[in-house]
Design a protein around this motif. Structure first.
Motif, PDB file in Angstrom:
ATOM      1  N   PRO A  10       0.804  -1.229   0.000  1.00  0.00           N
ATOM      2  CA  PRO A  10       0.000   0.000   0.000  1.00  0.00           C
ATOM      3  C   PRO A  10       0.837   1.279   0.000  1.00  0.00           C
ATOM      4  O   PRO A  10       0.487   2.251  -0.684  1.00  0.00           O
ATOM      5  CB  PRO A  10      -0.833  -0.097   1.284  1.00  0.00           C
ATOM      6  CG  PRO A  10      -0.793  -1.502   1.698  1.00  0.00           C
ATOM      7  CD  PRO A  10       0.442  -2.101   1.126  1.00  0.00           C
ATOM      8  N   PRO A  25      -4.821   6.764  -3.577  1.00  0.00           N
ATOM      9  CA  PRO A  25      -6.045   5.952  -3.549  1.00  0.00           C
ATOM     10  C   PRO A  25      -6.474   5.645  -2.115  1.00  0.00           C
ATOM     11  O   PRO A  25      -5.640   5.388  -1.242  1.00  0.00           O
ATOM     12  CB  PRO A  25      -5.656   4.676  -4.283  1.00  0.00           C
ATOM     13  CG  PRO A  25      -4.436   5.017  -5.065  1.00  0.00           C
ATOM     14  CD  PRO A  25      -3.740   6.103  -4.306  1.00  0.00           C
ATOM     15  N   ASP A  26      -7.786   5.671  -1.897  1.00  0.00           N
ATOM     16  CA  ASP A  26      -8.306   5.417  -0.556  1.00  0.00           C
ATOM     17  C   ASP A  26      -7.951   4.035  -0.032  1.00  0.00           C
ATOM     18  O   ASP A  26      -7.727   3.865   1.160  1.00  0.00           O
ATOM     19  CB  ASP A  26      -9.827   5.598  -0.533  1.00  0.00           C
ATOM     20  CG  ASP A  26     -10.236   7.054  -0.543  1.00  0.00           C
ATOM     21  OD1 ASP A  26      -9.421   7.909  -0.142  1.00  0.00           O
ATOM     22  OD2 ASP A  26     -11.376   7.349  -0.944  1.00  0.00           O
ATOM     23  N   TRP A  27      -7.869   3.044  -0.919  1.00  0.00           N
ATOM     24  CA  TRP A  27      -7.607   1.694  -0.435  1.00  0.00           C
ATOM     25  C   TRP A  27      -6.247   1.596   0.243  1.00  0.00           C
ATOM     26  O   TRP A  27      -6.057   0.732   1.114  1.00  0.00           O
ATOM     27  CB  TRP A  27      -7.748   0.658  -1.547  1.00  0.00           C
ATOM     28  CG  TRP A  27      -6.631   0.619  -2.531  1.00  0.00           C
ATOM     29  CD1 TRP A  27      -6.574   1.258  -3.734  1.00  0.00           C
ATOM     30  CD2 TRP A  27      -5.399  -0.096  -2.398  1.00  0.00           C
ATOM     31  NE1 TRP A  27      -5.381   0.993  -4.358  1.00  0.00           N
ATOM     32  CE2 TRP A  27      -4.644   0.160  -3.566  1.00  0.00           C
ATOM     33  CE3 TRP A  27      -4.851  -0.921  -1.421  1.00  0.00           C
ATOM     34  CZ2 TRP A  27      -3.371  -0.381  -3.775  1.00  0.00           C
ATOM     35  CZ3 TRP A  27      -3.588  -1.455  -1.629  1.00  0.00           C
ATOM     36  CH2 TRP A  27      -2.862  -1.198  -2.790  1.00  0.00           C
ATOM     37  N   THR A  28      -5.294   2.465  -0.114  1.00  0.00           N
ATOM     38  CA  THR A  28      -3.951   2.360   0.466  1.00  0.00           C
ATOM     39  C   THR A  28      -3.967   2.708   1.952  1.00  0.00           C
ATOM     40  O   THR A  28      -3.470   1.943   2.770  1.00  0.00           O
ATOM     41  CB  THR A  28      -2.954   3.245  -0.290  1.00  0.00           C
ATOM     42  OG1 THR A  28      -3.393   4.606  -0.270  1.00  0.00           O
ATOM     43  CG2 THR A  28      -2.789   2.777  -1.718  1.00  0.00           C
ATOM     44  N   TRP A  29      -4.549   3.855   2.293  1.00  0.00           N
ATOM     45  CA  TRP A  29      -4.556   4.230   3.702  1.00  0.00           C
ATOM     46  C   TRP A  29      -5.519   3.364   4.504  1.00  0.00           C
ATOM     47  O   TRP A  29      -5.278   3.090   5.679  1.00  0.00           O
ATOM     48  CB  TRP A  29      -4.819   5.725   3.901  1.00  0.00           C
ATOM     49  CG  TRP A  29      -6.173   6.215   3.486  1.00  0.00           C
ATOM     50  CD1 TRP A  29      -6.517   6.768   2.301  1.00  0.00           C
ATOM     51  CD2 TRP A  29      -7.354   6.207   4.293  1.00  0.00           C
ATOM     52  NE1 TRP A  29      -7.845   7.095   2.301  1.00  0.00           N
ATOM     53  CE2 TRP A  29      -8.378   6.771   3.518  1.00  0.00           C
ATOM     54  CE3 TRP A  29      -7.647   5.785   5.591  1.00  0.00           C
ATOM     55  CZ2 TRP A  29      -9.678   6.928   3.979  1.00  0.00           C
ATOM     56  CZ3 TRP A  29      -8.938   5.944   6.062  1.00  0.00           C
ATOM     57  CH2 TRP A  29      -9.938   6.506   5.262  1.00  0.00           C
ATOM     58  N   ILE A  30      -6.595   2.890   3.859  1.00  0.00           N
ATOM     59  CA  ILE A  30      -7.522   1.996   4.563  1.00  0.00           C
ATOM     60  C   ILE A  30      -6.835   0.671   4.880  1.00  0.00           C
ATOM     61  O   ILE A  30      -6.979   0.127   5.988  1.00  0.00           O
ATOM     62  CB  ILE A  30      -8.811   1.780   3.732  1.00  0.00           C
ATOM     63  CG1 ILE A  30      -9.626   3.082   3.686  1.00  0.00           C
ATOM     64  CG2 ILE A  30      -9.646   0.642   4.307  1.00  0.00           C
ATOM     65  CD1 ILE A  30     -10.779   3.068   2.709  1.00  0.00           C
ATOM     66  N   ALA A  31      -6.067   0.145   3.937  1.00  0.00           N
ATOM     67  CA  ALA A  31      -5.333  -1.115   4.174  1.00  0.00           C
ATOM     68  C   ALA A  31      -4.341  -0.951   5.323  1.00  0.00           C
ATOM     69  O   ALA A  31      -4.239  -1.828   6.191  1.00  0.00           O
ATOM     70  CB  ALA A  31      -4.612  -1.553   2.898  1.00  0.00           C
TER      71      ALA A  31
END
Length: 139
Positions: A10, A25-31
């Motif tokens: 991420p 991308p939002d998925w990076t910080w969410i991961a």
């Protein structure tokens, strides 16, 4: 060390997309936040209080800077806060220390006021991980 290994993809993806498109991308910080949440139940260090401080303090500081001066994007704030929760306040401070020098050099060399912060957070992260790895080999 396993947490750092899980966060590698991420953080690298955030750095690449921030450099190319200036978005994170939002998925990076969410991961990263989810990895930190799971590790909070499995590992005694960093403590929950240190994780919460790592989440709130840097994120709040960057948010206030963004409100006053601009130049700090929402993705940068969320990524820094997620890394603060995952690694704790002290580790994030070290990562930010290692990120500050190349970020300042880049800003000066390119004469830009806005820099892709995720790129330099990843540099700080990998420098910190390398130092921990070498320290682990020595001790």
């Amino acid at each position: 060390m396993m947490i750092m290994l899980l966060c590698t993809v991420p953080i690298l993806w955030a750095a690449v997309t921030d450099f190319r498109k200036r978005i994170i991308p939002d998925w990076t910080w969410i991961a990263i936040l989810l990895i930190g949440g799971v590790s909070a139940f499995m590992l005694p260090y960093p403590t929950l209080l240190e994780r919460i401080a790592g989440f709130l303090l840097p994120g709040l500081c960057l948010f206030l800077l963004a409100m006053k001066y601009g130049g700090v994007g929402g993705g940068d704030i969320k990524l820094t806060a997620a890394m603060g929760f995952c690694f704790g306040l002290y580790s994030l401070a070290t990562i930010l220390f290692f990120a500050l020098i190349p970020a300042c050099i880049y800003a000066k060399a390119t004469k830009q006021k806005n820099v892709p912060l995720a790129v330099f957070l990843s540099i700080g992260f990998f420098t910190y991980a390398g130092v921990l790895f070498i320290y682990g080999l020595i001790c």
